[in-house]
Write a protein that holds these residues in place. Structure first.
Motif, PDB file in Angstrom:
ATOM      1  N   ASN A  88       0.888  -1.078  -0.150  1.00 43.96           N
ATOM      2  CA  ASN A  88       0.110   0.051   0.007  1.00 43.96           C
ATOM      3  C   ASN A  88       1.051   1.147  -0.066  1.00 43.96           C
ATOM      4  N   LYS A  89       0.879   1.975  -1.405  1.00 47.17           N
ATOM      5  CA  LYS A  89       1.939   3.266  -1.297  1.00 47.17           C
ATOM      6  C   LYS A  89       1.515   4.208  -0.270  1.00 47.17           C
ATOM      7  N   GLN A  90      -0.065   4.530  -0.130  1.00 49.08           N
ATOM      8  CA  GLN A  90      -0.211   5.704   0.842  1.00 49.08           C
ATOM      9  C   GLN A  90       0.456   4.979   2.447  1.00 49.08           C
ATOM     10  N   LEU A  91       0.303   3.963   2.665  1.00 52.44           N
ATOM     11  CA  LEU A  91       0.479   3.727   4.051  1.00 52.44           C
ATOM     12  C   LEU A  91       1.958   3.634   4.253  1.00 52.44           C
ATOM     13  N   ASN A  92       2.870   3.329   3.136  1.00 52.50           N
ATOM     14  CA  ASN A  92       4.390   3.377   3.081  1.00 52.50           C
ATOM     15  C   ASN A  92       4.848   4.645   3.227  1.00 52.50           C
ATOM     16  N   PHE A  93       4.215   5.823   2.560  1.00 51.87           N
ATOM     17  CA  PHE A  93       4.523   7.151   2.843  1.00 51.87           C
ATOM     18  C   PHE A  93       4.456   7.640   3.815  1.00 51.87           C
ATOM     19  N   VAL A  94       3.228   7.373   4.688  1.00 49.92           N
ATOM     20  CA  VAL A  94       2.781   7.733   5.940  1.00 49.92           C
ATOM     21  C   VAL A  94       3.990   7.437   7.002  1.00 49.92           C
ATOM     22  N   GLN A  95       4.382   5.923   6.839  1.00 47.88           N
ATOM     23  CA  GLN A  95       5.526   5.382   7.613  1.00 47.88           C
ATOM     24  C   GLN A  95       6.708   6.229   7.439  1.00 47.88           C
ATOM     25  N   HIS A  96       7.312   6.274   6.123  1.00 49.74           N
ATOM     26  CA  HIS A  96       8.339   7.258   5.679  1.00 49.74           C
ATOM     27  C   HIS A  96       8.451   8.736   6.188  1.00 49.74           C
ATOM     28  N   ILE A  97       7.332   9.154   6.111  1.00 48.75           N
ATOM     29  CA  ILE A  97       7.251  10.659   6.701  1.00 48.75           C
ATOM     30  C   ILE A  97       7.276  10.615   8.092  1.00 48.75           C
ATOM     31  N   ALA A  98       6.854   9.796   8.936  1.00 49.14           N
ATOM     32  CA  ALA A  98       7.125   9.597  10.090  1.00 49.14           C
ATOM     33  C   ALA A  98       8.599   9.288  10.540  1.00 49.14           C
ATOM     34  N   SER A  99       9.118   8.474   9.783  1.00 46.40           N
ATOM     35  CA  SER A  99      10.557   8.045  10.031  1.00 46.40           C
ATOM     36  C   SER A  99      11.655   9.361   9.790  1.00 46.40           C
ATOM     37  N   LEU A 100      10.998  10.395   8.868  1.00 49.08           N
ATOM     38  CA  LEU A 100      11.921  11.480   8.560  1.00 49.08           C
ATOM     39  C   LEU A 100      11.895  12.611   9.618  1.00 49.08           C
ATOM     40  N   LEU A 101      10.775  12.393  10.613  1.00 49.30           N
ATOM     41  CA  LEU A 101      10.852  13.603  11.636  1.00 49.30           C
ATOM     42  C   LEU A 101      11.644  13.456  12.883  1.00 49.30           C
TER      43      LEU A 101
END
Length: 123
Positions: A88-101
């Protein structure tokens, strides 16, 4: 300030847009890198993330064989800093954004407009 973009021409357009708004320098470090942002954990953290992630539910790429025929392959990112492994691309981006913070970091993310409910279904 930095960013990632998967498509080379889009990365060039983003870099040009930043430069035209007075951000960056023509001979300085690249502010927009051409790479798959989801492929590996981030090498730096940010106090603020502004994102316009791609929409769509599934991640896939087109692979061309030796015979020139195209095939679609599903991508599931397996990263230790992700909560779940999914295509799921959308969930992967949410996870990625959280990891960037950084701790106490903030994010602003463009999300798709919700589809109106089917006319025959209750609201």
């Amino acid at each position: 300030m930095w960013g990632n973009e998967l498509v080379r021409n889009t990365a060039r357009l983003a870099a040009m847009n930043l430069f035209l708004h007075g951000i960056g320098h023509p001979t300085g470090n690249a502010l927009v890198r051409t790479k798959d942002a989801l492929a590996a954990p981030p090498d730096q953290r940010a106090s603020l993330v502004l994102a316009n992630p791609p929409f769509g539910k599934k991640s896939s790429i087109t692979v061309y064989g030796d015979d020139g025929k195209a095939a679609r392959e599903s991508i599931a990112y397996e990263r230790r800093d992700f909560w779940v492994t999914t295509t799921n691309k959308q969930l992967n981006f949410v996870q990625h954004i959280a990891s960037l913070l950084e701790i106490h970091g903030r994010a602003a993310v463009v999300v798709p407009q919700a589809e109106p409910p089917h006319p025959g279904l209750p609201r």
